[in-house]
Scaffold this motif. Structure first.
Motif, mmCIF file in Angstrom:
data_model
loop_
_atom_site.group_PDB
_atom_site.id
_atom_site.type_symbol
_atom_site.label_atom_id
_atom_site.label_comp_id
_atom_site.label_asym_id
_atom_site.label_seq_id
_atom_site.Cartn_x
_atom_site.Cartn_y
_atom_site.Cartn_z
ATOM 1 N N VAL A 6 0.866 -1.177 0.000
ATOM 2 C CA VAL A 6 0.000 0.000 0.000
ATOM 3 C C VAL A 6 0.903 1.228 0.000
ATOM 4 C CG1 VAL A 6 -1.773 1.301 1.224
ATOM 5 C CG2 VAL A 6 -1.851 -1.203 1.213
ATOM 6 N N PRO A 7 1.008 1.939 -1.130
ATOM 7 C CA PRO A 7 1.885 3.108 -1.186
ATOM 8 C C PRO A 7 1.270 4.304 -0.494
ATOM 9 C CG PRO A 7 0.744 2.845 -3.267
ATOM 10 C CD PRO A 7 0.349 1.666 -2.411
ATOM 11 N N ASP A 8 2.088 5.323 -0.284
ATOM 12 C CA ASP A 8 1.628 6.578 0.300
ATOM 13 C C ASP A 8 1.070 7.444 -0.821
ATOM 14 O OD1 ASP A 8 1.157 8.763 1.866
ATOM 15 O OD2 ASP A 8 3.245 9.407 1.974
ATOM 16 N N GLY A 9 -0.232 7.552 -0.897
ATOM 17 C CA GLY A 9 -0.884 8.311 -1.969
ATOM 18 C C GLY A 9 -2.035 7.525 -2.548
ATOM 19 N N ASN A 10 -2.928 8.224 -3.199
ATOM 20 C CA ASN A 10 -4.138 7.600 -3.743
ATOM 21 C C ASN A 10 -4.125 7.606 -5.270
ATOM 22 O OD1 ASN A 10 -5.738 9.272 -1.080
ATOM 23 N ND2 ASN A 10 -5.426 7.085 -1.157
ATOM 24 N N ASP A 11 -3.044 7.118 -5.864
ATOM 25 C CA ASP A 11 -2.941 7.096 -7.322
ATOM 26 C C ASP A 11 -3.666 5.863 -7.858
ATOM 27 O OD1 ASP A 11 -1.401 9.404 -7.322
ATOM 28 O OD2 ASP A 11 0.444 8.275 -7.009
ATOM 29 N N LEU A 12 -4.944 6.044 -8.173
ATOM 30 C CA LEU A 12 -5.781 4.957 -8.655
ATOM 31 C C LEU A 12 -6.313 5.286 -10.052
ATOM 32 C CD1 LEU A 12 -7.771 4.372 -5.352
ATOM 33 C CD2 LEU A 12 -6.137 2.784 -6.348
ATOM 34 N N TYR A 13 -6.889 4.287 -10.686
ATOM 35 C CA TYR A 13 -7.504 4.483 -12.001
ATOM 36 C C TYR A 13 -8.900 5.055 -11.782
ATOM 37 C CZ TYR A 13 -3.666 1.377 -13.238
ATOM 38 O OH TYR A 13 -2.427 0.813 -13.391
ATOM 39 N N ASP A 73 2.951 1.932 3.471
ATOM 40 C CA ASP A 73 3.579 3.248 3.604
ATOM 41 C C ASP A 73 2.511 4.256 4.022
ATOM 42 O OD1 ASP A 73 5.334 5.334 3.533
ATOM 43 O OD2 ASP A 73 5.707 5.265 1.370
ATOM 44 N N GLU A 74 2.531 4.660 5.265
ATOM 45 C CA GLU A 74 1.534 5.569 5.839
ATOM 46 C C GLU A 74 0.109 5.052 5.578
ATOM 47 O OE1 GLU A 74 2.164 8.079 7.737
ATOM 48 O OE2 GLU A 74 4.310 8.342 7.425
ATOM 49 N N PRO A 75 -0.202 3.819 5.985
ATOM 50 C CA PRO A 75 -1.484 3.208 5.607
ATOM 51 C C PRO A 75 -2.703 3.827 6.272
ATOM 52 C CG PRO A 75 -0.373 1.844 7.229
ATOM 53 C CD PRO A 75 0.602 2.929 6.839
ATOM 54 N N LEU A 76 -2.525 4.543 7.378
ATOM 55 C CA LEU A 76 -3.661 5.100 8.107
ATOM 56 C C LEU A 76 -4.040 6.496 7.634
ATOM 57 C CD1 LEU A 76 -2.618 3.964 11.698
ATOM 58 C CD2 LEU A 76 -4.020 2.739 10.030
ATOM 59 N N SER A 77 -3.268 7.036 6.683
ATOM 60 C CA SER A 77 -3.516 8.391 6.191
ATOM 61 C C SER A 77 -4.893 8.475 5.538
ATOM 62 C CB SER A 77 -2.437 8.774 5.185
ATOM 63 O OG SER A 77 -2.694 10.035 4.622
ATOM 64 N N GLY A 78 -5.705 9.403 6.018
ATOM 65 C CA GLY A 78 -7.013 9.628 5.427
ATOM 66 C C GLY A 78 -8.124 8.754 5.960
ATOM 67 N N LEU A 79 -7.786 7.760 6.773
ATOM 68 C CA LEU A 79 -8.811 6.862 7.292
ATOM 69 C C LEU A 79 -9.514 7.480 8.499
ATOM 70 C CD1 LEU A 79 -7.114 3.329 7.189
ATOM 71 C CD2 LEU A 79 -8.633 4.364 5.502
ATOM 72 N N ASP A 80 -10.809 7.249 8.592
ATOM 73 C CA ASP A 80 -11.541 7.685 9.773
ATOM 74 C C ASP A 80 -11.161 6.775 10.948
ATOM 75 O OD1 ASP A 80 -13.626 5.366 9.999
ATOM 76 O OD2 ASP A 80 -13.786 6.025 7.920
ATOM 77 N N PRO A 81 -11.449 7.177 12.187
ATOM 78 C CA PRO A 81 -11.019 6.396 13.354
ATOM 79 C C PRO A 81 -11.469 4.932 13.329
ATOM 80 C CG PRO A 81 -11.735 8.564 14.048
ATOM 81 C CD PRO A 81 -12.067 8.464 12.588
ATOM 82 N N ARG A 82 -12.700 4.677 12.873
ATOM 83 C CA ARG A 82 -13.184 3.292 12.835
ATOM 84 C C ARG A 82 -12.378 2.464 11.839
ATOM 85 N NH1 ARG A 82 -16.303 0.173 9.646
ATOM 86 N NH2 ARG A 82 -17.449 -1.543 10.647
ATOM 87 N N ALA A 83 -12.168 2.995 10.629
ATOM 88 C CA ALA A 83 -11.415 2.263 9.612
ATOM 89 C C ALA A 83 -9.966 2.058 10.054
ATOM 90 C CB ALA A 83 -11.470 3.006 8.281
ATOM 91 N N ALA A 84 -9.364 3.079 10.688
ATOM 92 C CA ALA A 84 -7.988 2.944 11.173
ATOM 93 C C ALA A 84 -7.895 1.849 12.219
ATOM 94 C CB ALA A 84 -7.513 4.284 11.748
ATOM 95 N N HIS A 85 -8.862 1.809 13.117
ATOM 96 C CA HIS A 85 -8.885 0.756 14.142
ATOM 97 C C HIS A 85 -8.999 -0.624 13.503
ATOM 98 C CE1 HIS A 85 -9.884 -1.472 17.777
ATOM 99 N NE2 HIS A 85 -10.959 -1.935 17.143
ATOM 100 N N LEU A 86 -9.878 -0.776 12.526
ATOM 101 C CA LEU A 86 -10.070 -2.073 11.869
ATOM 102 C C LEU A 86 -8.806 -2.510 11.137
ATOM 103 C CD1 LEU A 86 -13.672 -1.532 10.470
ATOM 104 C CD2 LEU A 86 -13.009 -3.098 12.306
#
Length: 245
Positions: free
Chosen positions: A81-88, A159-172
């Motif tokens: 999981v890279p740092d950044g949201n480079d998706l299609y 790489d910085e996997p919790l960036s942008g996640l809300d508290p619930r998603a980060a916990h999961l």
């Protein structure tokens, strides 16, 4: 699972030595935290471990496969999981997940079970058939995590996997990281959130100016400084700034 021996990398355009003889071993069952100032060499190390970059010197072995000799076999055993949201952005979430499953040759049964489990876990069921360009940053991060882990790899590199996640998603996600290691696998992740590393990791590595400044459990890093927080230790180890690599 992860072994780096005397790994170096210099960016020749500006002659910046991003990594300087990095030696590091992360074993099975470890949840390893990698921390350092901006520009310290964290992302360069991760790009080398995942085969995106080639080192100038040294050896990198991932899950028993040398990167310089058997890169594709090593990469198949990594979830990155890279740092950044480079998706299609013009794909739907489901199209993206099936694309990732096709790359890793995941069976229809395995991909269905994985996708259903994680879409439910991260509450993306209602958005998965919409185009990714309509997603928030947190939704994109969740989708990247689901796609990176779709082949159930033994090694997770985040790489910085919790960036942008809300508290619930980060916990999961943190719970999934712990469960992955409890099953005998390995998680290597970089973070700027020192409290997360302090509470979550079995061992921590501190990097600055491309060199490993400290390595060990939190108690080992304290080196007799009873009660010292990871923030205190981090500032002490990197007080020269670490902004040049």
């Amino acid at each position: 699972m992860i072994d780096l021996q005397n790994v170096s990398k210099t960016y020749h355009k500006n002659q910046v030595k991003a990594l300087d003889g990095l030696t590091l071993h992360v074993g099975s069952g470890e949840l390893f935290g990698f921390i350092g100032p901006n520009g310290a060499g964290k992302t360069t190390a991760i790009k080398l471990m995942t085969g995106i970059l080639k080192p100038d010197g040294g050896e990198i072995t991932m899950a028993g496969h040398r990167m310089d000799q058997d890169r594709l076999s090593a990469q198949r055993l990594i979830g990155f999981v890279p740092d950044g949201n480079d998706l299609y952005d013009r794909l739907t979430g489901m199209e993206y997940l099936n694309f990732m499953a096709d790359i890793y040759q995941v069976s229809p049964q395995q991909r269905k079970a994985h996708i259903e489990k994680y879409l439910s876990l991260f509450t993306l069921e209602d958005a998965v058939n919409s185009q990714i360009r309509s997603y928030s940053k947190g939704m994109k991060q969740k989708l990247m995590v689901i796609g990176a882990l779709i082949h159930n790899p033994p090694v997770w590199i985040l790489d910085e996997p919790l960036s942008g996640l809300d508290p619930r998603a980060a916990h999961l996600l943190k719970e999934e990281m712990k469960n992955h290691c409890a099953a005998g696998n390995t998680v290597f992740f970089s973070t700027h959130v020192l409290e997360v590393a302090e509470k979550l990791c079995t061992r921590i590595g501190v990097i600055s100016h491309g060199q490993l400044r400290a390595l060990g459990t939190l108690d080992e890093l304290r080196s007799g400084e009873v009660g010292a927080s990871l923030e205190d230790l981090f500032l002490e180890l990197t007080d020269d700034g670490g902004e040049t690599a």
